[in-house]
Design a protein around this motif. Structure first.
Motif, PDB file in Angstrom:
ATOM      1  N   MET A  50       0.822  -1.252   0.217  1.00  0.00           N
ATOM      2  CA  MET A  50       0.106  -0.018   0.022  1.00  0.00           C
ATOM      3  C   MET A  50       0.990   1.438  -0.185  1.00  0.00           C
ATOM      4  O   MET A  50       0.589   2.290  -0.512  1.00  0.00           O
ATOM      5  CB  MET A  50      -0.972  -0.130   1.157  1.00  0.00           C
ATOM      6  CG  MET A  50      -2.060  -1.109   1.322  1.00  0.00           C
ATOM      7  SD  MET A  50      -2.968  -1.256  -0.109  1.00  0.00           S
ATOM      8  CE  MET A  50      -2.633  -2.670  -0.816  1.00  0.00           C
ATOM      9  N   MET A  53       1.854   2.105  -3.103  1.00  0.00           N
ATOM     10  CA  MET A  53       0.934   3.043  -4.167  1.00  0.00           C
ATOM     11  C   MET A  53       0.595   4.315  -3.902  1.00  0.00           C
ATOM     12  O   MET A  53       0.010   5.000  -4.495  1.00  0.00           O
ATOM     13  CB  MET A  53      -0.487   1.990  -3.965  1.00  0.00           C
ATOM     14  CG  MET A  53      -0.451   0.686  -4.602  1.00  0.00           C
ATOM     15  SD  MET A  53      -1.709  -0.319  -3.968  1.00  0.00           S
ATOM     16  CE  MET A  53      -3.086   0.564  -4.539  1.00  0.00           C
ATOM     17  N   TYR A  56       1.420   7.273  -6.221  1.00  0.00           N
ATOM     18  CA  TYR A  56       0.616   7.867  -7.149  1.00  0.00           C
ATOM     19  C   TYR A  56      -0.133   8.771  -6.873  1.00  0.00           C
ATOM     20  O   TYR A  56      -1.204   8.590  -5.797  1.00  0.00           O
ATOM     21  CB  TYR A  56       0.049   6.546  -7.975  1.00  0.00           C
ATOM     22  CG  TYR A  56       0.893   5.340  -8.325  1.00  0.00           C
ATOM     23  CD1 TYR A  56       1.612   5.638  -9.429  1.00  0.00           C
ATOM     24  CD2 TYR A  56       0.729   4.161  -7.793  1.00  0.00           C
ATOM     25  CE1 TYR A  56       2.356   4.538  -9.833  1.00  0.00           C
ATOM     26  CE2 TYR A  56       1.700   3.388  -8.088  1.00  0.00           C
ATOM     27  CZ  TYR A  56       2.718   3.254  -9.097  1.00  0.00           C
ATOM     28  OH  TYR A  56       3.462   2.367  -9.495  1.00  0.00           O
TER      29      TYR A  56
ATOM     30  N   TYR B  26      -7.464   4.480  -9.138  1.00  0.00           N
ATOM     31  CA  TYR B  26      -6.011   5.138 -10.034  1.00  0.00           C
ATOM     32  C   TYR B  26      -4.943   4.396  -9.310  1.00  0.00           C
ATOM     33  O   TYR B  26      -3.949   4.056 -10.080  1.00  0.00           O
ATOM     34  CB  TYR B  26      -6.211   6.767  -9.875  1.00  0.00           C
ATOM     35  CG  TYR B  26      -4.872   7.290 -10.749  1.00  0.00           C
ATOM     36  CD1 TYR B  26      -4.711   7.058 -11.960  1.00  0.00           C
ATOM     37  CD2 TYR B  26      -3.838   7.698  -9.937  1.00  0.00           C
ATOM     38  CE1 TYR B  26      -3.556   7.374 -12.733  1.00  0.00           C
ATOM     39  CE2 TYR B  26      -2.722   8.209 -10.777  1.00  0.00           C
ATOM     40  CZ  TYR B  26      -2.801   8.088 -11.994  1.00  0.00           C
ATOM     41  OH  TYR B  26      -1.458   8.610 -12.685  1.00  0.00           O
ATOM     42  N   PRO B  27      -4.704   4.545  -7.905  1.00  0.00           N
ATOM     43  CA  PRO B  27      -3.389   4.154  -7.559  1.00  0.00           C
ATOM     44  C   PRO B  27      -3.270   2.611  -7.625  1.00  0.00           C
ATOM     45  O   PRO B  27      -2.362   1.946  -7.988  1.00  0.00           O
ATOM     46  CB  PRO B  27      -3.658   4.226  -5.894  1.00  0.00           C
ATOM     47  CG  PRO B  27      -4.448   5.164  -5.935  1.00  0.00           C
ATOM     48  CD  PRO B  27      -5.547   5.126  -7.028  1.00  0.00           C
ATOM     49  N   ALA B  28      -4.410   1.688  -7.799  1.00  0.00           N
ATOM     50  CA  ALA B  28      -4.364   0.199  -7.576  1.00  0.00           C
ATOM     51  C   ALA B  28      -3.988  -0.259  -9.199  1.00  0.00           C
ATOM     52  O   ALA B  28      -3.020  -0.898  -9.362  1.00  0.00           O
ATOM     53  CB  ALA B  28      -5.589  -0.256  -7.295  1.00  0.00           C
ATOM     54  N   CYS B  30      -2.236   1.644 -11.240  1.00  0.00           N
ATOM     55  CA  CYS B  30      -1.059   2.255 -11.614  1.00  0.00           C
ATOM     56  C   CYS B  30       0.074   1.128 -10.909  1.00  0.00           C
ATOM     57  O   CYS B  30       1.256   0.804 -11.602  1.00  0.00           O
ATOM     58  CB  CYS B  30      -0.557   3.609 -11.037  1.00  0.00           C
ATOM     59  SG  CYS B  30      -1.349   5.008 -11.759  1.00  0.00           S
ATOM     60  N   ALA B  31      -0.250   0.617  -9.680  1.00  0.00           N
ATOM     61  CA  ALA B  31       0.532  -0.375  -9.219  1.00  0.00           C
ATOM     62  C   ALA B  31       0.579  -1.473 -10.036  1.00  0.00           C
ATOM     63  O   ALA B  31       1.396  -2.246 -10.218  1.00  0.00           O
ATOM     64  CB  ALA B  31      -0.025  -0.777  -7.795  1.00  0.00           C
ATOM     65  N   ASN B  34       2.663  -0.745 -13.218  1.00  0.00           N
ATOM     66  CA  ASN B  34       3.967  -0.796 -12.725  1.00  0.00           C
ATOM     67  C   ASN B  34       4.504  -2.234 -12.454  1.00  0.00           C
ATOM     68  O   ASN B  34       5.681  -2.628 -12.935  1.00  0.00           O
ATOM     69  CB  ASN B  34       3.973  -0.031 -11.484  1.00  0.00           C
ATOM     70  CG  ASN B  34       5.518   0.382 -11.151  1.00  0.00           C
ATOM     71  OD1 ASN B  34       6.354   0.090 -12.172  1.00  0.00           O
ATOM     72  ND2 ASN B  34       5.763   0.540  -9.790  1.00  0.00           N
ATOM     73  N   ALA B  40       7.195   3.469 -12.925  1.00  0.00           N
ATOM     74  CA  ALA B  40       6.128   4.155 -12.656  1.00  0.00           C
ATOM     75  C   ALA B  40       5.415   5.232 -13.336  1.00  0.00           C
ATOM     76  O   ALA B  40       4.399   5.363 -13.562  1.00  0.00           O
ATOM     77  CB  ALA B  40       6.570   4.681 -11.249  1.00  0.00           C
ATOM     78  N   ALA B  43       3.592   3.629 -15.975  1.00  0.00           N
ATOM     79  CA  ALA B  43       2.397   3.099 -15.556  1.00  0.00           C
ATOM     80  C   ALA B  43       1.285   3.727 -15.316  1.00  0.00           C
ATOM     81  O   ALA B  43       0.148   3.959 -15.898  1.00  0.00           O
ATOM     82  CB  ALA B  43       2.913   2.246 -14.150  1.00  0.00           C
ATOM     83  N   GLU B  44       1.650   5.124 -14.766  1.00  0.00           N
ATOM     84  CA  GLU B  44       0.632   6.198 -14.834  1.00  0.00           C
ATOM     85  C   GLU B  44       0.202   6.791 -16.346  1.00  0.00           C
ATOM     86  O   GLU B  44      -1.153   7.056 -16.426  1.00  0.00           O
ATOM     87  CB  GLU B  44       1.369   7.557 -14.085  1.00  0.00           C
ATOM     88  CG  GLU B  44       1.402   7.099 -12.479  1.00  0.00           C
ATOM     89  CD  GLU B  44       1.529   8.476 -11.589  1.00  0.00           C
ATOM     90  OE1 GLU B  44       0.601   9.105 -11.765  1.00  0.00           O
ATOM     91  OE2 GLU B  44       2.722   8.832 -11.048  1.00  0.00           O
ATOM     92  N   THR B 112      -6.795  -5.455  -4.663  1.00  0.00           N
ATOM     93  CA  THR B 112      -5.557  -4.544  -4.200  1.00  0.00           C
ATOM     94  C   THR B 112      -6.121  -3.040  -4.294  1.00  0.00           C
ATOM     95  O   THR B 112      -5.987  -2.340  -3.128  1.00  0.00           O
ATOM     96  CB  THR B 112      -4.538  -4.635  -5.217  1.00  0.00           C
ATOM     97  OG1 THR B 112      -4.095  -5.761  -5.777  1.00  0.00           O
ATOM     98  CG2 THR B 112      -3.226  -3.748  -4.957  1.00  0.00           C
ATOM     99  N   TYR B 116      -6.585  -0.917  -0.734  1.00  0.00           N
ATOM    100  CA  TYR B 116      -5.892   0.429  -0.714  1.00  0.00           C
ATOM    101  C   TYR B 116      -6.861   1.553   0.051  1.00  0.00           C
ATOM    102  O   TYR B 116      -6.387   2.316   0.753  1.00  0.00           O
ATOM    103  CB  TYR B 116      -5.479   0.911  -2.028  1.00  0.00           C
ATOM    104  CG  TYR B 116      -4.725   2.214  -2.316  1.00  0.00           C
ATOM    105  CD1 TYR B 116      -3.495   2.188  -1.559  1.00  0.00           C
ATOM    106  CD2 TYR B 116      -5.223   3.384  -2.659  1.00  0.00           C
ATOM    107  CE1 TYR B 116      -2.819   3.467  -1.421  1.00  0.00           C
ATOM    108  CE2 TYR B 116      -4.613   4.453  -2.591  1.00  0.00           C
ATOM    109  CZ  TYR B 116      -3.156   4.500  -1.857  1.00  0.00           C
ATOM    110  OH  TYR B 116      -2.424   5.765  -2.010  1.00  0.00           O
TER     111      TYR B 116
END
Lengths: 324, 180
Positions: A50, A53, A56, B26-28, B30-31, B34, B40, B43-44, B112, B116
Motif C-alpha cells: 500500500m 501505491m 501515485y 487510480y493507485p491500484a 498504476c501499481a 507498474n 512508474a 504506468a501512470e 488490491t 488500498y
C-alpha cells in the motif's frame, strides 16, 4: 480474529519494522502465538504494498486527465464549470530568452509557459486542486491562472475575483498569489482574497500571511489569523476583521449578532448572490440576532420575516422585504 | 466497500461518476501497470490513457460485466502493447520473460484496489501523532530512536504508537476479509 488473547502489539510492530534485532520468529510465536504472528506478517506485507501505491498522486492525475478532456472539448453541458485556456508570454520576451538559453532552453521554457486557467461561471463555489495539493475555492466569476512551471521554484498563481485558499505547507516553495496590484505570499495557511475594481482585500483564517503591494516587498504586512488587509489606491492598510460572514459565500454559514437589517441583507446578498431590497425605510432600524447554516435562501428569508414580522415578495430574481 | 459505478452512468456523460471511478481505482491500476512495466511514470501514463479512451469512446463502447474488470484488462493490454512495441527499450529484455508468464488476474488486482481504500481509511482514523510516527517509520524509513529524537518523545512512546497502528491495520484488514 480472536479478541480474547492479550496481544503485545508494540512488540510485534517493533519486530516487524526491524527495530528488534534481539528477537526472532520462534520467540515472537511464543509471545504472541504462531497464528497471530503469521497474520501480522501478512498485514505488514500488505502495508508495504500500500505504501508503494502512495506514490501515485490521484489529484494531480485527475487534474491532468480532466484538463486534457476539457481541452479536447469532451466535457460538455452543465458538467463543465471549468474553462481551460492556453496563454503565453509575449514572444518578444521569449525571443530575448532564446538568445540566452539556446533552442533547447526555449522549448523547455515554452512548455513551462503554457498555462492553465479556471473560471467559475456558476453561482455555486467551485473548488479546484492545484498540482501541489493546495485547494482553491472560486466564488462566482472568479478566475485563477497558473503556468506549468508552478511548483518548480515557487508556487505562483494569479487571481481575479474572490477565492478562498487552503495552502499546503512547503517552506521551500512559497505560495504567491498576484492580483492586479497586490501580491500575497504564504507558506501554508488558509485565507480569503477578494480583488475587484476598488482594490484587494485579504482576510486570514489560519496561519500567517504576508501581503505586499505593487510587487514591492518592502511595503509588506504580515497578517495573523483574524486580521485583514485592504490594498487600494491609497495604500495598504491592516485591520481587525470583524465581519463574521466573510466566508459565507463558501460555507453558507451566517451569524448575526444584533445586526441592523440593511447589513444583514447585504451579507445575505453576498452569500447567496441574490438581490434583496428593503421595501420601506421604516424597517431599516430593525436588528436581528440569529444564525443560519446551510439553509436555502427561501428558508433564510422566511425565518427573518417571521422574526421581524415582515413579508417577503418575490419578483423574478429579486426579493423585497416589506412591513406587514 | 468497492465503488459500484455503472458503465451506463458514464455512457450518459456523468462526469462525477467517472471522476469517482477514476479516484477509487487510480493507485491500484498504476501499481498493477507498474508490476508489468517496472516503470512508474509509464504506468501512470498507461492508466490515464485507458481512462481517457473510456470517456472519449463511451458512446461507442459496449461493456458487459464488471467495469472494474474491464479497466484492469484494458490496462493490462495497454502495457503489453507498450512492451511489444519496445518503447521501454532498456527495460524490455528483462521483462520479456515475465510478460509471457503473467496471467491476467482481475480478481487479485481489484482486491488490491479495495485494500488500498481500507488502508487509506484506517490511516485517516489513526490519532495524529500515531499516524505521523507510523509514516515516518514506514514511508521514510526512520528508525525508532531517530523518530523519538526528531519528535522529542521517548522510544517507549514510539513503540506504543507503532503497536497501536499495527493493531488498527490488523483489525481493519481482518474486518475487510470477513466481509469479503
Amino acid at each position: 480474529m480472536k479478541e480474547n488473547k492479550h496481544i503485545a502489539w508494540h512488540t510485534l510492530a517493533k519486530y516487524l519494522s526491524g527495530n528488534a534485532p534481539d528477537k526472532n520468529d520462534a520467540l515472537l510465536a511464543d509471545e504472541a502465538g504462531a497464528e497471530e504472528l503469521a497474520a501480522c506478517k501478512e498485514t505488514w506485507k500488505i502495508l508495504n504494498k500500500m505504501q508503494e501505491m502512495e506514490q501515485y498522486d490521484t489529484d494531480k492525475a485527475w487534474n491532468s486527465l480532466f484538463g486534457r478532456l476539457n481541452e479536447e472539448e469532451l466535457v460538455s453541458g452543465e458538467a463543465k464549470p471549468i474553462k481551460r485556456v492556453n496563454f503565453r508570454w509575449s514572444y518578444a520576451v521569449a525571443a530575448s530568452l532564446v538568445l540566452l538559453m539556446g533552442l533547447a532552453g526555449f522549448l523547455f521554457l515554452q512548455n513551462l509557459q503554457s498555462g492553465i486557467s479556471y473560471i467559475n461561471n456558476n453561482v455555486a463555489a467551485l473548488t479546484i486542486f492545484l498540482p501541489d495539493g493546495s485547494e482553491v475555492s472560486l466564488n462566482q466569476g472568479a478566475e485563477v491562472k497558473y503556468y506549468k512551471s508552478f511548483g518548480l521554484n515557487d508556487r505562483s498563481i494569479s487571481l481575479a475575483g474572490e477565492a478562498f485558499f487552503r495552502v499546503k505547507p512547503d517552506k521551500n516553495l512559497p505560495f504567491i498569489i498576484t492580483t492586479q496590484q497586490t501580491a500575497v505570499k504564504v507558506l501554508g495557511t488558509s485565507f480569503n482574497v477578494k480583488s475587484d475594481a476598488y482594490g484587494v482585500e485579504v482576510v486570514v483564517k489560519t496561519g500567517r500571511v504576508e501581503v505586499y503591494r505593487d510587487k514591492n516587498i518592502r511595503e509588506a504586512l504580515v497578517l495573523n489569523p483574524g486580521e485583514g488587509a485592504l490594498s487600494s489606491g491609497v495604500g495598504l492598510v491592516r485591520y481587525q476583521n470583524e465581519r463574521e460572514n466573510y466566508l459565507a459565500w463558501l460555507d453558507k454559514k451566517l451569524v448575526f449578532k444584533a445586526m441592523p437589517l440593511p447589513q444583514v441583507i447585504n451579507d445575505i446578498n453576498q452569500a447567496y448572490h441574490t438581490q434583496i431590497e428593503l421595501g420601506n425605510s421604516s424597517i431599516q432600524n430593525l436588528v436581528i440576532t440569529t444564525t443560519f447554516e446551510n439553509n436555502s435562501i427561501d428558508e433564510v428569508l422566511e425565518s427573518i420575516a417571521l422574526a421581524l414580522n415582515l413579508e417577503v415578495e418575490k419578483q423574478n430574481k429579486k426579493y423585497l422585504l416589506i412591513s406587514k | 466497500m468497492s465503488v459500484a459505478i455503472q458503465f451506463a452512468s458514464i455512457k450518459n456523460g456523468d462526469i462525477k461518476a467517472y471522476e469517482t471511478l477514476f479516484r477509487s481505482l487510480y493507485p491500484a491500476l498504476c501499481a498493477y501497470a507498474n508490476k508489468l512495466l517496472n516503470d512508474a511514470d509509464w504506468a501512470e501514463e498507461m492508466v490515464q490513457e485507458v481512462f481517457y479512451l473510456l470517456w472519449k469512446n463511451k458512446t461507442q463502447l459496449t461493456i458487459t460485466g464488471s467495469l472494474n474488470a474491464y479497466l484492469y484488462k484494458a490496462v493490462h493490454n495497454k502495457c503489453l502493447h507498450l512492451i511489444a512495441h519496445r518503447q521501454v527499450k532498456e527495460k524490455y529484455s528483462q521483462h520479456q520473460q515475465y510478460q509471457n508468464n503473467e496471467v491476467f488476474n482481475a480478481d487479485e488486482a481489484m482486491h488490491t484496489g479495495e485494500l488500498y481504500t481500507v488502508y487509506k481509511n484506517t490511516l485517516r482514523t489513526l490519532p495524529q501523532r500515531c499516524r505521523q510516527i507510523f509514516q515516518m517509520n514506514r514511508n521514510y524509513g526512520y528508525k525508532y530512536h531517530e523518530i523519538a529524537e526528531k519528535l522529542s518523545i521517548s522510544v517507549k512512546t514510539v513503540e506504543a504508537d507503532m503497536g497501536k497502528a499495527l493493531k488498527a491495520f490488523r483489525q481493519s484488514l481482518a474486518a475487510y476479509n470477513a466481509n469479503d
